[in-house]
Every structure is written in structure tokens, then in C-alpha cells.
Motif scaffolding. Structure first.
Motif, PDB file in Angstrom:
ATOM      1  N   LEU A 293       0.820  -1.206   0.000  1.00  0.00           N
ATOM      2  CA  LEU A 293       0.000   0.000   0.000  1.00  0.00           C
ATOM      3  C   LEU A 293       0.859   1.263   0.000  1.00  0.00           C
ATOM      4  N   GLY A 294       2.113   1.129   0.412  1.00  0.00           N
ATOM      5  CA  GLY A 294       3.045   2.253   0.351  1.00  0.00           C
ATOM      6  C   GLY A 294       2.956   3.215   1.523  1.00  0.00           C
ATOM      7  N   LEU A 295       2.476   2.752   2.663  1.00  0.00           N
ATOM      8  CA  LEU A 295       2.387   3.625   3.825  1.00  0.00           C
ATOM      9  C   LEU A 295       3.773   3.838   4.438  1.00  0.00           C
ATOM     10  N   ASP A 296       3.885   4.869   5.282  1.00  0.00           N
ATOM     11  CA  ASP A 296       5.164   5.147   5.934  1.00  0.00           C
ATOM     12  C   ASP A 296       4.994   5.192   7.451  1.00  0.00           C
ATOM     13  N   SER A 297       6.041   5.551   8.171  1.00  0.00           N
ATOM     14  CA  SER A 297       6.014   5.503   9.632  1.00  0.00           C
ATOM     15  C   SER A 297       5.030   6.506  10.231  1.00  0.00           C
ATOM     16  N   ILE A 298       4.849   7.643   9.601  1.00  0.00           N
ATOM     17  CA  ILE A 298       3.869   8.621  10.077  1.00  0.00           C
ATOM     18  C   ILE A 298       2.467   8.033   9.946  1.00  0.00           C
ATOM     19  N   ASP A 299       2.207   7.353   8.831  1.00  0.00           N
ATOM     20  CA  ASP A 299       0.915   6.679   8.634  1.00  0.00           C
ATOM     21  C   ASP A 299       0.692   5.638   9.725  1.00  0.00           C
ATOM     22  N   ALA A 300       1.738   4.883  10.053  1.00  0.00           N
ATOM     23  CA  ALA A 300       1.631   3.841  11.080  1.00  0.00           C
ATOM     24  C   ALA A 300       1.261   4.458  12.425  1.00  0.00           C
ATOM     25  N   LEU A 301       1.856   5.588  12.737  1.00  0.00           N
ATOM     26  CA  LEU A 301       1.558   6.283  13.985  1.00  0.00           C
ATOM     27  C   LEU A 301       0.089   6.708  14.024  1.00  0.00           C
ATOM     28  N   GLU A 302      -0.382   7.298  12.943  1.00  0.00           N
ATOM     29  CA  GLU A 302      -1.781   7.731  12.870  1.00  0.00           C
ATOM     30  C   GLU A 302      -2.741   6.541  12.982  1.00  0.00           C
ATOM     31  N   ILE A 303      -2.423   5.467  12.277  1.00  0.00           N
ATOM     32  CA  ILE A 303      -3.264   4.262  12.331  1.00  0.00           C
ATOM     33  C   ILE A 303      -3.254   3.681  13.747  1.00  0.00           C
ATOM     34  N   GLY A 304      -2.088   3.622  14.362  1.00  0.00           N
ATOM     35  CA  GLY A 304      -1.968   3.085  15.711  1.00  0.00           C
ATOM     36  C   GLY A 304      -2.809   3.850  16.722  1.00  0.00           C
ATOM     37  N   ILE A 305      -2.768   5.169  16.640  1.00  0.00           N
ATOM     38  CA  ILE A 305      -3.559   6.009  17.545  1.00  0.00           C
ATOM     39  C   ILE A 305      -5.042   5.734  17.350  1.00  0.00           C
ATOM     40  N   GLU A 306      -5.462   5.665  16.111  1.00  0.00           N
ATOM     41  CA  GLU A 306      -6.874   5.445  15.804  1.00  0.00           C
ATOM     42  C   GLU A 306      -7.329   4.044  16.226  1.00  0.00           C
ATOM     43  N   ILE A 307      -6.489   3.047  16.033  1.00  0.00           N
ATOM     44  CA  ILE A 307      -6.827   1.675  16.446  1.00  0.00           C
ATOM     45  C   ILE A 307      -7.009   1.610  17.963  1.00  0.00           C
ATOM     46  N   GLN A 308      -6.142   2.297  18.685  1.00  0.00           N
ATOM     47  CA  GLN A 308      -6.281   2.318  20.142  1.00  0.00           C
ATOM     48  C   GLN A 308      -7.605   2.958  20.558  1.00  0.00           C
ATOM     49  N   LYS A 309      -7.968   4.061  19.909  1.00  0.00           N
ATOM     50  CA  LYS A 309      -9.224   4.755  20.233  1.00  0.00           C
ATOM     51  C   LYS A 309     -10.442   3.915  19.876  1.00  0.00           C
ATOM     52  N   VAL A 310     -10.483   3.426  18.653  1.00  0.00           N
ATOM     53  CA  VAL A 310     -11.669   2.738  18.136  1.00  0.00           C
ATOM     54  C   VAL A 310     -11.873   1.371  18.775  1.00  0.00           C
ATOM     55  N   PHE A 311     -10.800   0.613  18.924  1.00  0.00           N
ATOM     56  CA  PHE A 311     -10.922  -0.766  19.388  1.00  0.00           C
ATOM     57  C   PHE A 311     -10.581  -0.956  20.861  1.00  0.00           C
ATOM     58  N   GLY A 312     -10.147   0.108  21.529  1.00  0.00           N
ATOM     59  CA  GLY A 312      -9.868   0.033  22.952  1.00  0.00           C
ATOM     60  C   GLY A 312      -8.717  -0.881  23.313  1.00  0.00           C
ATOM     61  N   VAL A 313      -7.721  -0.952  22.446  1.00  0.00           N
ATOM     62  CA  VAL A 313      -6.550  -1.790  22.720  1.00  0.00           C
ATOM     63  C   VAL A 313      -5.354  -0.905  23.028  1.00  0.00           C
ATOM     64  N   LYS A 314      -4.356  -1.486  23.636  1.00  0.00           N
ATOM     65  CA  LYS A 314      -3.129  -0.780  23.973  1.00  0.00           C
ATOM     66  C   LYS A 314      -2.016  -1.253  23.047  1.00  0.00           C
ATOM     67  N   ILE A 315      -1.314  -0.311  22.449  1.00  0.00           N
ATOM     68  CA  ILE A 315      -0.172  -0.646  21.591  1.00  0.00           C
ATOM     69  C   ILE A 315       1.084  -0.185  22.312  1.00  0.00           C
ATOM     70  N   ASP A 316       1.952  -1.133  22.604  1.00  0.00           N
ATOM     71  CA  ASP A 316       3.202  -0.849  23.304  1.00  0.00           C
ATOM     72  C   ASP A 316       4.295  -0.565  22.280  1.00  0.00           C
ATOM     73  N   SER A 317       4.784   0.662  22.257  1.00  0.00           N
ATOM     74  CA  SER A 317       5.800   1.045  21.274  1.00  0.00           C
ATOM     75  C   SER A 317       7.112   0.283  21.459  1.00  0.00           C
ATOM     76  N   LYS A 318       7.297  -0.349  22.608  1.00  0.00           N
ATOM     77  CA  LYS A 318       8.524  -1.105  22.867  1.00  0.00           C
ATOM     78  C   LYS A 318       8.392  -2.580  22.489  1.00  0.00           C
ATOM     79  N   ASP A 319       7.210  -2.982  22.042  1.00  0.00           N
ATOM     80  CA  ASP A 319       6.967  -4.379  21.656  1.00  0.00           C
ATOM     81  C   ASP A 319       7.811  -4.708  20.423  1.00  0.00           C
ATOM     82  N   GLU A 320       8.666  -5.710  20.550  1.00  0.00           N
ATOM     83  CA  GLU A 320       9.569  -6.059  19.441  1.00  0.00           C
ATOM     84  C   GLU A 320       8.831  -6.636  18.229  1.00  0.00           C
ATOM     85  N   ASN A 321       7.571  -7.018  18.392  1.00  0.00           N
ATOM     86  CA  ASN A 321       6.776  -7.558  17.287  1.00  0.00           C
ATOM     87  C   ASN A 321       5.880  -6.507  16.632  1.00  0.00           C
TER      88      ASN A 321
END
Length: 89
Positions: free
Chosen positions: A37-65
Motif C-alpha cells: 500500500l506504500g504507507l510510511d512511519s507517520i501513517d503507522a503512527l496515525e493508524i496506531g492512535i486510531e486503532i487504540q481509540k476505536v478498538f480500545g486496545v493498547k499498543i506498546d511502542s517497545k513491543d519487538e513484534n
């Protein structure tokens, strides 16, 4: 999980304002970054924030996976589903 995958597709399109892409254009296993799809790291950050809000999950930036979770729609859906199950217990 198809419903979750569709919701994630729509979330990505809406969050990033991808006007020329529809949910059907994004395959379950298609890479979201680089050649896919050609996304970049800024896109990943935006998606991550939105996923946390919408789905109520926690994303750990230190997670090696973390990069693996964001590799495709299917992997993101697995991650969200797993996180929701863990926090529901």
C-alpha cells in the motif's frame, strides 16, 4: 474475523484520507508498507492512535513484534482480536 478486517480497512482509509482507494482494494495479506500500500512511519503512527481509540486496545511502542502487527490487514486484525480477548478476561 472478516468483519474486523473490513473495519480496519475502512479505518485506514478514513484516518489517512485515502480518497483513491476503496476497502476492496486492500487485500488481507497485502503489505501495508513499502511495495504494498506504500504507507510510511507517520501513517503507522496515525493508524496506531486510531486503532487504540476505536478498538480500545493498547499498543506498546517497545513491543519487538510491533512491525509485524502492522504488516498487513490480517496481522492487524489478529493483533486487535488478541488484545481485546486478553483485556476482556
Amino acid at each position: 474475523m472478516d468483519g474486523l478486517e473490513d473495519r480496519i480497512r475502512r479505518l485506514i482509509i478514513e484516518t489517512l484520507n485515502l480518497e483513491d482507494i476503496s476497502a476492496e482494494d486492500i487485500g488481507d495479506d497485502e503489505p501495508l508498507f513499502g511495495e504494498g500500500l506504500g504507507l510510511d512511519s507517520i501513517d503507522a503512527l496515525e493508524i496506531g492512535i486510531e486503532i487504540q481509540k476505536v478498538f480500545g486496545v493498547k499498543i506498546d511502542s517497545k513491543d519487538e513484534n510491533l512491525a509485524g502487527y502492522f504488516s498487513s490487514i490480517k496481522e492487524l486484525a489478529r493483533f486487535v482480536s488478541r488484545q481485546q480477548q486478553e483485556h476482556a478476561v
